[in-house]
Design a protein around this motif. Sequence first.
Motif, PDB file in Angstrom:
ATOM      1  N   ALA A   1       0.836  -1.201   0.000  1.00 14.89           N
ATOM      2  CA  ALA A   1       0.000   0.000   0.000  1.00 14.89           C
ATOM      3  C   ALA A   1       0.867   1.246   0.000  1.00 14.89           C
ATOM      4  CB  ALA A   1      -0.940  -0.007   1.203  1.00 14.89           C
ATOM      5  N   ASP A   2       1.878   1.259   0.872  1.00 13.70           N
ATOM      6  CA  ASP A   2       2.724   2.448   0.974  1.00 13.70           C
ATOM      7  C   ASP A   2       3.535   2.674  -0.302  1.00 13.70           C
ATOM      8  OD1 ASP A   2       1.661   2.880   3.413  1.00 13.70           O
ATOM      9  OD2 ASP A   2       3.467   2.499   4.579  1.00 13.70           O
ATOM     10  N   GLU A   3       3.927   1.599  -0.969  1.00  9.61           N
ATOM     11  CA  GLU A   3       4.648   1.745  -2.236  1.00  9.61           C
ATOM     12  C   GLU A   3       3.743   2.408  -3.278  1.00  9.61           C
ATOM     13  OE1 GLU A   3       5.762  -1.842  -4.274  1.00  9.61           O
ATOM     14  OE2 GLU A   3       6.697  -0.691  -5.896  1.00  9.61           O
ATOM     15  N   ALA A   4       2.486   1.966  -3.323  1.00  8.68           N
ATOM     16  CA  ALA A   4       1.539   2.548  -4.282  1.00  8.68           C
ATOM     17  C   ALA A   4       1.275   4.016  -3.958  1.00  8.68           C
ATOM     18  CB  ALA A   4       0.232   1.753  -4.285  1.00  8.68           C
TER      19      ALA A   4
ATOM     20  N   VAL B   1       2.237   7.374  -6.480  1.00 14.77           N
ATOM     21  CA  VAL B   1       1.366   8.450  -6.973  1.00 14.77           C
ATOM     22  C   VAL B   1       1.721   9.793  -6.322  1.00 14.77           C
ATOM     23  CG1 VAL B   1      -0.527   6.855  -7.469  1.00 14.77           C
ATOM     24  CG2 VAL B   1      -0.477   8.070  -5.270  1.00 14.77           C
ATOM     25  N   GLY B   2       2.862   9.836  -5.636  1.00 14.54           N
ATOM     26  CA  GLY B   2       3.358  11.112  -5.105  1.00 14.54           C
ATOM     27  C   GLY B   2       2.676  11.559  -3.826  1.00 14.54           C
ATOM     28  N   LEU B   3       2.122  10.606  -3.060  1.00 14.53           N
ATOM     29  CA  LEU B   3       1.416  10.988  -1.832  1.00 14.53           C
ATOM     30  C   LEU B   3       2.119  10.501  -0.571  1.00 14.53           C
ATOM     31  CD1 LEU B   3      -2.382  10.606  -2.733  1.00 14.53           C
ATOM     32  CD2 LEU B   3      -1.056  12.701  -2.468  1.00 14.53           C
ATOM     33  N   GLY B   4       3.411  10.183  -0.708  1.00 11.91           N
ATOM     34  CA  GLY B   4       4.185   9.815   0.473  1.00 11.91           C
ATOM     35  C   GLY B   4       4.076  10.919   1.518  1.00 11.91           C
ATOM     36  N   GLY B   5       3.791  10.564   2.771  1.00  8.30           N
ATOM     37  CA  GLY B   5       3.622  11.563   3.823  1.00  8.30           C
ATOM     38  C   GLY B   5       2.154  11.854   4.118  1.00  8.30           C
ATOM     39  N   PHE B   6       1.270  11.415   3.219  1.00  8.60           N
ATOM     40  CA  PHE B   6      -0.166  11.679   3.418  1.00  8.60           C
ATOM     41  C   PHE B   6      -0.925  10.416   3.845  1.00  8.60           C
ATOM     42  CE2 PHE B   6       1.173  15.146   0.698  1.00  8.60           C
ATOM     43  CZ  PHE B   6       0.503  16.230   1.236  1.00  8.60           C
ATOM     44  N   GLU B   7      -0.194   9.383   4.249  1.00  9.50           N
ATOM     45  CA  GLU B   7      -0.817   8.085   4.548  1.00  9.50           C
ATOM     46  C   GLU B   7      -1.922   8.194   5.595  1.00  9.50           C
ATOM     47  OE1 GLU B   7       2.387   8.670   4.435  1.00  9.50           O
ATOM     48  OE2 GLU B   7       3.311   7.278   3.006  1.00  9.50           O
ATOM     49  N   GLU B   8      -1.730   9.073   6.581  1.00  3.31           N
ATOM     50  CA  GLU B   8      -2.704   9.148   7.671  1.00  3.31           C
ATOM     51  C   GLU B   8      -3.747  10.251   7.475  1.00  3.31           C
ATOM     52  OE1 GLU B   8      -2.999   6.833   9.745  1.00  3.31           O
ATOM     53  OE2 GLU B   8      -1.145   5.806   9.170  1.00  3.31           O
TER      54      GLU B   8
ATOM     55  N   ARG C   1      -4.930   3.018  -4.964  1.00  2.00           N
ATOM     56  CA  ARG C   1      -5.671   1.844  -4.512  1.00  2.00           C
ATOM     57  C   ARG C   1      -5.753   0.786  -5.614  1.00  2.00           C
ATOM     58  NH1 ARG C   1     -11.541   2.888  -2.338  1.00  2.00           N
ATOM     59  NH2 ARG C   1     -11.771   3.481  -4.508  1.00  2.00           N
ATOM     60  N   ALA C   2      -5.985   1.249  -6.844  1.00  2.00           N
ATOM     61  CA  ALA C   2      -6.037   0.309  -7.971  1.00  2.00           C
ATOM     62  C   ALA C   2      -4.670  -0.346  -8.173  1.00  2.00           C
ATOM     63  CB  ALA C   2      -6.493   1.025  -9.231  1.00  2.00           C
ATOM     64  N   LEU C   3      -3.599   0.435  -8.027  1.00  2.33           N
ATOM     65  CA  LEU C   3      -2.247  -0.098  -8.244  1.00  2.33           C
ATOM     66  C   LEU C   3      -1.852  -1.092  -7.160  1.00  2.33           C
ATOM     67  CD1 LEU C   3      -0.301   3.116  -9.237  1.00  2.33           C
ATOM     68  CD2 LEU C   3      -0.915   1.212 -10.748  1.00  2.33           C
ATOM     69  N   ALA C   4      -2.201  -0.770  -5.911  1.00  2.00           N
ATOM     70  CA  ALA C   4      -1.834  -1.630  -4.792  1.00  2.00           C
ATOM     71  C   ALA C   4      -2.433  -3.020  -4.967  1.00  2.00           C
ATOM     72  CB  ALA C   4      -2.304  -1.018  -3.479  1.00  2.00           C
TER      73      ALA C   4
ATOM     74  N   ARG D   1       3.597   6.758 -16.279  1.00  2.00           N
ATOM     75  CA  ARG D   1       4.798   6.307 -15.564  1.00  2.00           C
ATOM     76  C   ARG D   1       4.548   5.021 -14.778  1.00  2.00           C
ATOM     77  NH1 ARG D   1       5.455  11.525 -13.992  1.00  2.00           N
ATOM     78  NH2 ARG D   1       4.718  11.057 -11.904  1.00  2.00           N
ATOM     79  N   VAL D   2       3.472   5.006 -14.008  1.00  2.00           N
ATOM     80  CA  VAL D   2       3.251   3.832 -13.161  1.00  2.00           C
ATOM     81  C   VAL D   2       2.870   2.609 -14.004  1.00  2.00           C
ATOM     82  CG1 VAL D   2       2.647   5.118 -11.088  1.00  2.00           C
ATOM     83  CG2 VAL D   2       0.841   4.423 -12.642  1.00  2.00           C
ATOM     84  N   ARG D   3       2.323   2.847 -15.165  1.00  5.63           N
ATOM     85  CA  ARG D   3       2.038   1.727 -16.060  1.00  5.63           C
ATOM     86  C   ARG D   3       3.334   1.028 -16.441  1.00  5.63           C
ATOM     87  NH1 ARG D   3       1.265   0.856 -22.172  1.00  5.63           N
ATOM     88  NH2 ARG D   3       2.803   2.460 -22.568  1.00  5.63           N
ATOM     89  N   GLU D   4       4.374   1.828 -16.737  1.00  2.36           N
ATOM     90  CA  GLU D   4       5.688   1.255 -17.048  1.00  2.36           C
ATOM     91  C   GLU D   4       6.230   0.519 -15.828  1.00  2.36           C
ATOM     92  OE1 GLU D   4       7.386   1.563 -19.953  1.00  2.36           O
ATOM     93  OE2 GLU D   4       5.827   2.767 -20.923  1.00  2.36           O
ATOM     94  N   GLN D   5       6.131   1.197 -14.684  1.00  2.31           N
ATOM     95  CA  GLN D   5       6.712   0.671 -13.458  1.00  2.31           C
ATOM     96  C   GLN D   5       6.053  -0.633 -13.012  1.00  2.31           C
ATOM     97  OE1 GLN D   5       6.634   3.705 -10.418  1.00  2.31           O
ATOM     98  NE2 GLN D   5       7.042   2.248  -8.773  1.00  2.31           N
ATOM     99  N   PHE D   6       4.720  -0.703 -13.126  1.00  5.16           N
ATOM    100  CA  PHE D   6       3.985  -1.851 -12.604  1.00  5.16           C
ATOM    101  C   PHE D   6       3.650  -2.882 -13.682  1.00  5.16           C
ATOM    102  CE2 PHE D   6       3.619   1.237  -9.314  1.00  5.16           C
ATOM    103  CZ  PHE D   6       3.371   0.567  -8.117  1.00  5.16           C
ATOM    104  N   GLY D   7       3.886  -2.545 -14.964  1.00  8.99           N
ATOM    105  CA  GLY D   7       3.623  -3.494 -16.037  1.00  8.99           C
ATOM    106  C   GLY D   7       2.167  -3.913 -16.116  1.00  8.99           C
ATOM    107  N   VAL D   8       1.312  -2.981 -16.462  1.00  9.12           N
ATOM    108  CA  VAL D   8      -0.118  -3.270 -16.458  1.00  9.12           C
ATOM    109  C   VAL D   8      -0.735  -2.859 -17.800  1.00  9.12           C
ATOM    110  CG1 VAL D   8      -0.537  -1.077 -15.264  1.00  9.12           C
ATOM    111  CG2 VAL D   8      -2.278  -2.823 -15.192  1.00  9.12           C
ATOM    112  N   THR D   9      -1.720  -3.624 -18.227  1.00  8.71           N
ATOM    113  CA  THR D   9      -2.478  -3.306 -19.435  1.00  8.71           C
ATOM    114  C   THR D   9      -3.536  -2.273 -19.053  1.00  8.71           C
ATOM    115  OG1 THR D   9      -2.177  -5.586 -20.160  1.00  8.71           O
ATOM    116  CG2 THR D   9      -3.907  -4.311 -21.277  1.00  8.71           C
ATOM    117  N   VAL D  10      -3.639  -1.182 -19.825  1.00  9.15           N
ATOM    118  CA  VAL D  10      -4.571  -0.123 -19.438  1.00  9.15           C
ATOM    119  C   VAL D  10      -5.597   0.137 -20.543  1.00  9.15           C
ATOM    120  CG1 VAL D  10      -4.831   2.265 -18.638  1.00  9.15           C
ATOM    121  CG2 VAL D  10      -2.750   1.005 -18.085  1.00  9.15           C
TER     122      VAL D  10
END
Length: 275
Positions: A114-117, A121-128, A146-149, A178-187
């Motif tokens: 979850a934290d990696e996802a 998406v650039g929201l590190g630090g906003f988890e809580e 959430r979809a990526l996680a 970018r995340v499509r490349e990183q996670f290897g997903v069909t979109v």
Amino acid sequence: MLEVVGLSKSYESDGRVTRAIERIDFRVEELEFVGIVGPSGAGKTTLLKCMAGLLAPTSGRTLLRGAPVTEPPPELAVVFQDYSRSLFPWFSVRRNVLLPLRNKDDVADKAAVADEAIRAVGLGGFEEHYPSQLSGGMQQRVAIARALAYQPRVLLMDEPFASVDAQTRAELEDLVLRVREQFGVTVILVTHDIDEAVYMSDRVVVLSGPPSTVKEILDVDLPRPRDQVATKALPAFAELRARVYAEIMQRGDGPAAAAPADAPPASSAAPGSRA
Ligand code: ADP
Ligand code: MG
């Protein structure tokens, strides 16, 4: 990877039949990015819901790796337009992103995923943080995280950037690329925005309607990585968007099929109009 075969869907309410999509055929290869573009009301959401197994088609079917989709497949995730309704307001960002992982027994460290996802998406630090403490664009990032996680093989997106301002929209487009490349997903991305479809996709399926039929399928052989300024300045980009625009404007068997006699002319529902 995914094959849509003769897919049709009609809605019936109060004895009135609305033909939303009609005999749609196309296929999506593994890791491909396919944009589906059509005017508002054309039947894009209907098509996406049928493909996701959220709505039963009237006829035809969707095949995922050759198997018919009759319910939402586990390897598929959907991002909807309306982030305000897709996030749980009483859950933190992290808990919202963790939700779909509840039943994923193959994921050992769910919090780490979850934290990696969230970071992706650039929201590190906003988890809580809670959704109400975030801007619209940030909330849509949470929905994407959430979809990526969930680590889907296929990501279906229904106008995911339609409710945010232009600059955020451009950022989110690039984020998804970018995340499509990183996670290897069909979109598969559904949008009414021609520029967005051309900018992001490997191929664009052009719908006309309602009822939606496939007018044309265009290869987008613009170089990657795409760039909001450089890509959109290419003559090939202008050419492609002009072709899509022309296809959408000459509207096949047209609105007469469904619209009442006093409806405004079709041209008032120009491409780019809001859903
Ligand atoms: P789009 O996403 O391209 O804007 P939709 O798939 O939402 O188009 O809608 C296509 C057509 O189907 C529209 O005419 C819409 O009014 C109709 N429609 C959508 N959902 C329903 C429903 N649940 N019941 C009846 N008609 C519907
Ligand atoms: Mg829609």
